[in-house]
Design a protein around this motif. Structure first.
Motif, PDB file in Angstrom:
ATOM      1  N   SER A 198     -47.793  58.255  -8.548  1.00 34.34           N
ATOM      2  CA  SER A 198     -48.754  57.622  -9.460  1.00 34.34           C
ATOM      3  C   SER A 198     -48.298  56.282 -10.012  1.00 34.34           C
ATOM      4  O   SER A 198     -49.112  55.505 -10.498  1.00 34.34           O
ATOM      5  N   ASP A 199     -47.013  55.978  -9.934  1.00 38.57           N
ATOM      6  CA  ASP A 199     -46.576  54.647 -10.374  1.00 38.57           C
ATOM      7  C   ASP A 199     -46.656  53.649  -9.221  1.00 38.57           C
ATOM      8  O   ASP A 199     -46.131  52.534  -9.318  1.00 38.57           O
ATOM      9  N   LYS A 216     -43.512  52.063  -7.714  1.00 37.39           N
ATOM     10  CA  LYS A 216     -42.893  50.871  -8.312  1.00 37.39           C
ATOM     11  C   LYS A 216     -41.399  51.050  -8.530  1.00 37.39           C
ATOM     12  O   LYS A 216     -40.596  50.185  -8.176  1.00 37.39           O
ATOM     13  N   HIS A 217     -41.041  52.173  -9.154  1.00 35.36           N
ATOM     14  CA  HIS A 217     -39.639  52.350  -9.503  1.00 35.36           C
ATOM     15  C   HIS A 217     -38.777  52.513  -8.241  1.00 35.36           C
ATOM     16  O   HIS A 217     -37.723  51.890  -8.125  1.00 35.36           O
ATOM     17  N   ASN A 221     -50.408  51.754  -7.689  1.00 39.29           N
ATOM     18  CA  ASN A 221     -50.169  52.052  -9.104  1.00 39.29           C
ATOM     19  C   ASN A 221     -51.475  52.583  -9.703  1.00 39.29           C
ATOM     20  O   ASN A 221     -52.439  51.845  -9.874  1.00 39.29           O
ATOM     21  N   MET A 222     -51.496  53.863  -9.981  1.00 41.41           N
ATOM     22  CA  MET A 222     -52.706  54.502 -10.485  1.00 41.41           C
ATOM     23  C   MET A 222     -52.988  53.998 -11.905  1.00 41.41           C
ATOM     24  O   MET A 222     -52.065  53.687 -12.646  1.00 41.41           O
ATOM     25  N   GLY A 223     -54.240  53.943 -12.263  1.00 44.64           N
ATOM     26  CA  GLY A 223     -54.575  53.640 -13.657  1.00 44.64           C
ATOM     27  C   GLY A 223     -54.408  54.885 -14.503  1.00 44.64           C
ATOM     28  O   GLY A 223     -54.568  56.003 -14.006  1.00 44.64           O
ATOM     29  N   VAL A 224     -54.090  54.684 -15.767  1.00 43.21           N
ATOM     30  CA  VAL A 224     -53.888  55.840 -16.651  1.00 43.21           C
ATOM     31  C   VAL A 224     -55.185  56.643 -16.798  1.00 43.21           C
ATOM     32  O   VAL A 224     -55.153  57.874 -16.911  1.00 43.21           O
ATOM     33  N   GLY A 272     -51.329  50.638 -16.182  1.00 38.96           N
ATOM     34  CA  GLY A 272     -50.861  51.248 -14.947  1.00 38.96           C
ATOM     35  C   GLY A 272     -49.901  52.384 -15.277  1.00 38.96           C
ATOM     36  O   GLY A 272     -49.218  52.360 -16.308  1.00 38.96           O
ATOM     37  N   VAL A 273     -49.851  53.369 -14.398  1.00 31.36           N
ATOM     38  CA  VAL A 273     -48.973  54.517 -14.650  1.00 31.36           C
ATOM     39  C   VAL A 273     -47.501  54.084 -14.690  1.00 31.36           C
ATOM     40  O   VAL A 273     -46.710  54.629 -15.462  1.00 31.36           O
ATOM     41  N   ALA A 274     -47.153  53.089 -13.890  1.00 30.70           N
ATOM     42  CA  ALA A 274     -45.758  52.613 -13.898  1.00 30.70           C
ATOM     43  C   ALA A 274     -45.356  52.171 -15.306  1.00 30.70           C
ATOM     44  O   ALA A 274     -44.269  52.473 -15.789  1.00 30.70           O
ATOM     45  N   LEU A 321     -46.866  53.146 -18.056  1.00 23.48           N
ATOM     46  CA  LEU A 321     -46.880  54.346 -18.913  1.00 23.48           C
ATOM     47  C   LEU A 321     -45.539  55.076 -18.840  1.00 23.48           C
ATOM     48  O   LEU A 321     -45.007  55.517 -19.857  1.00 23.48           O
TER      49      LEU A 321
END
Lengths: 553, 553
Positions: free
Chosen positions: A375-376, A379-380, A404-407, B406-408, B410
């Protein structure tokens, strides 16, 4: 100045690790079993490189070790030394250690001996007890790579222990190394660009599994002294424990401290990464849990921990089990089915009730767990891989392309997950209408994965474990048997139901996986860890596998 | 076909609600106190519209009600009828009810009486006990607007109770209405386009607070029979409870079931919305908690609930308190400071130890909670408002302009929150070095908000409560005193520290807020609900406010 390639950095890191081994313990190539020797389970003991005392020590469980340390039959130094020597041999068989700091462990053991000699007091419940650590736990003075080349020397040394490590250390536990993991701990094989692949000592052609594969490959070679800490966000304790026939417990989140661990998905909370013990004995496992919780009081140290003591459990005399043989998505290998059947037969023979557990939402809950992981938008993980430009392994390619999913979307997914969890709970409750006792089931007995051994790169389905990460329930693993090519033959008439089922079906080669481990999973509800362990003890005893790792010395 | 305007729909909804009142209980304008009458706390009893029996019933707490229902002195119908009649009067004073279904409540009470008469058995621990519900809890057969016009008839009727409602109903509780909330329950005033604003019966020029403002305005007029359920994600139980001098408990997440409630931020998990009891008596509050948990076993019904019984607590004879007078961000009104000082004096006089609690990370943790609220970019709130095109109130304008995080991002925010929570926990632990007992503090005593009464639209700081939502700790509220314009004068030499402090300072008008409530907050750590309630009892008894709502009949 040219930038070092990830391969150069990895090489440098490997060399740094290798320099930390104790020279006298390193074996020459011709002293080690050849690659043709698949099963090396007995090799550490039978090879003759361990002394009788080292064998006796490493074949002792925690209560025995504690007794001998207290009575001064053995020093903490003796114990740590034997533990490290045997681990060193194990490493040369299956490539399981990542960070090596034998010297620090031995120095700490010596210090504990000195304290005990001087004060007459043991430092704590784990005084001189060696505990193995998966390489996501930070140890002061050491690195934590979690399989990323970019973390090889970043930082060179952590300045603080992870919360769990600090607590165990305060209770007297001794740490001397950490064990290998897949990149980001997000693959079911323990492989990365620094240390390569950790293989199974049951059959060195097979994967040790992941992500706690380094732990489990080591553990199966270390004797009854072994208790290590792994982590689990989709099956990472249970899958490798099952592939090595070890005991483990995946606790619900909040029982054991996770604060200050390194993660490839830091800040992910939609599904919780938890840690738990892996061991060759239930005595080690239970003592670890009880001591950590009741003496350590994790809620004083980790803000996410729950103020719940490790409680005494009284089981009903006759237990009620739901049995799941096949989740309807991926059919298990024959040895896994046989392990389940053997378990059912033992339970029934002892008078316990067994009903069928019909799976509910397993496929969707597993898919949701996968969506949470990504869901990120990776990115990490991309950032960490990007530190050196190391490529992703096939299993993790999806992290490269994820969005990157939206919250807002995450919230909707969390709503769906909670709804499915409610349905699962209701199904559990509804078993009260099916049992002769009128009680709902006490536990589910089921596979851990479809595989009784699997080659690196072929593990393709985590649905048997991930569903309980979504539910955040307690789940244990106990050994049952080993795959036997003569008995465990594939049903040639079976028609796979989907792509993963097909791939799993196709990957089965009786000859290749011969000797692989076949364990079962025992699932209880959220925060029923004590009950889960109590049931693991009952079932293992009925199966006769409570002594699976006992050696006659 | 022209689309109805949101005003038309709201009007239709109001009319629908108003039609549900019992005609004989509706008072004419000239029978009600004029708008010049600010304090209406005694009006329901003193007005003469309730019978002596109705007064006696509504001035009885849960144990007394249960005793009389069991002995058949009173029927469940008597109790429900008195409860509804008094609630009907309360509503006409402060505009607190949203959904009204007196008939259904009375029918259920009758049914309970019939069952008891027929079987000789009570249905459960709450047989015939009326419980008030905030309008985020679904009741079968009723709507749930949570203040959105678009939910007025959407659905017209819920087909299922919320988990909590269903559990309480099974235990015999009777529901007859729900209470007003701010739009989405995300404002500190209970106002919306359907029902308008609920005011405080302490001073009808003042806000009842939010988001459980309907509950609390009602509760303060309902007598000792009152126990209602509110919810809290940033202070929504505690703020209105304090503004009405009621008892409440914000539990840690997982103690009480929240499944199946309606929310303006559905799926938000970074900070948990919890629900808890609000009451005029600690006996109701404690009985509610204990019965709900120990008899209801919420973990069997809500997958997020923790399998922890409501435990007996034994407090040390001498307690240790940390006191926070001012969080360094927004200075409380004089009456709040006086309430804290009065509490400290009572504690010290009784021999309890009091040290200073130095706030840590309050401002940042509060800001993070705010970021979590907005992290879906207001998508859900905008969607719900968009159903009818109703405009946002000033307080919620930020939901219109927020960006879908974005979830990242969050995840990073969640990492930061956890780090700050760890620091907070460490500070708590470190108080052991400050106390004469060598024990860490048992609880923090502090304001609930800066306000001892506030006009609608002027409440601008939730930092005194929201920090404990971020921490997920247990926090109770108990009454202390009322604002007195003669005593509670503003320090004219004070220089506000920031915009919110300035706004709060400027909003103080001793005359306007005269008679407002001044309560204190008692904070214990996560999952220490039992201890928190036990300490609330000790402190309220010392203050003499355990009987704050007792009327001599």
């Amino acid at each position: 100045m040219t930038k070092q390639s990830y391969l150069d950095i990895a090489k440098e890191k490997r060399a740094a690790r290798d320099s930390k081994f104790i020279k006298e313990w390193l074996l020459k190539a011709d002293q080690l079993p050849g690659t043709g020797v698949k099963d090396v389970l007995n090799w550490p003991v039978s090879s003759g490189f361990l002394s009788a005392k080292e064998i006796e020590i490493t074949e002792s469980d925690f209560p025995t070790l504690a007794k001998h340390i207290k009575s001064k039959t053995w020093t903490a130094y003796d114990v740590t030394s034997a533990f490290c020597h045997r681990a060193s041999i194990a490493h040369q068989l299956v490539n399981c250690l990542s960070e090596v700091f034998f010297e620090e462990g031995l120095a700490r053991a010596k210090e504990l001996d000195d304290i005990y000699a001087r004060t007459g007091e043991l430092v704590g419940a784990f005084h001189g007890i060696p505990i193995s650590l998966k390489d996501n736990l930070n140890v002061k003075g050491q690195a934590t790579t979690i399989g990323f080349v970019g973390f090889s020397f970043n930082p060179v040394e952590f300045e603080e222990d992870s919360c769990l490590v600090s607590m165990l250390r305060d209770m007297g536990a001794v740490f001397s190394f950490k064990t290998n993991v897949p990149v980001a701990m997000m693959m079911p094989d323990s492989i990365n660009h620094i240390y390569g692949e950790t293989v199974s000592p049951f059959n060195r052609d097979l994967s040790s599994g992941g992500s706690s594969g380094g732990e489990c490959a080591l553990g199966a070679l270390l004797g009854r002294i072994y208790c290590g800490i792994g982590s689990d966000i989709g099956g990472s304790l249970r899958i490798p424990a099952a592939l090595q026939n070890l005991f483990t417990l995946r606790p619900s989140s909040g029982r054991f401290p996770t604060l200050g661990s390194r993660s490839g998905l830091p800040g992910l909370e939609s599904v919780a990464s938890v840690n738990g013990p892996i061991s060759t004995t239930l005595s080690n496992l239970e003592l670890y849990c009880k001591t950590l919780v009741n003496e350590g009081k994790p809620w004083l140290h980790d803000p996410k921990c729950l103020e719940i003591p490790w409680r005494d459990t009284e089981l009903p005399e006759k237990l009620v089990f739901g049995v799941l043989k096949d989740d309807g998505v991926v059919k298990p290998y024959p040895a896994i089915s046989r392990a389940i059947d053997t378990t059912i037969a033992s339970l029934k023979k002892a008078g316990h009730e067994v009903i069928e557990w019909e799976p509910l939402n397993h496929e969707r809950l597993t898919a949701i767990v996968g969506e949470f992981f990504l869901s990120d938008g990776g990115k990490h993980c991309k950032e960490y891989a990007g530190l050196t430009g190391e490529p992703f392994f096939e299993y993790m390619k999806m992290y490269e392309t994820a969005k990157n999913m939206g919250v807002a979307e995450l919230w909707d997914l969390q709503v769906e997950r909670t709804k499915l969890c409610k349905e699962y709970l209701e199904r559990w409750n509804s078993t009260a209408y099916q049992t002769s006792s009128g009680r709902a089931i006490d536990a589910i007995i089921m596979p851990v994965s479809p595989y009784s051994g699997v080659e690196v790169g072929k593990f393709c389905y985590i649905g048997y474990t991930a569903v309980f990460n979504a539910l955040d329930w307690s789940a244990g693993v106990i050994p049952v048997t080993r795959a036997d090519k003569a008995v465990d033959v594939q049903d040639k008439s079976y028609t796979p139901r989907n792509v993963k089922d097909q791939a799993t079906y196709d990957s089965f080669e009786a000859e290749k996986i011969n000797g692989g481990a076949a364990a079962v999973q025992i699932v209880c509800k959220k925060l029923q860890e004590e009950k889960c362990v109590a049931i693991m003890k009952v079932v293992a005893k009925l199966l006769g596998t409570d002594t699976y790792w006992n050696k006659s010395l």
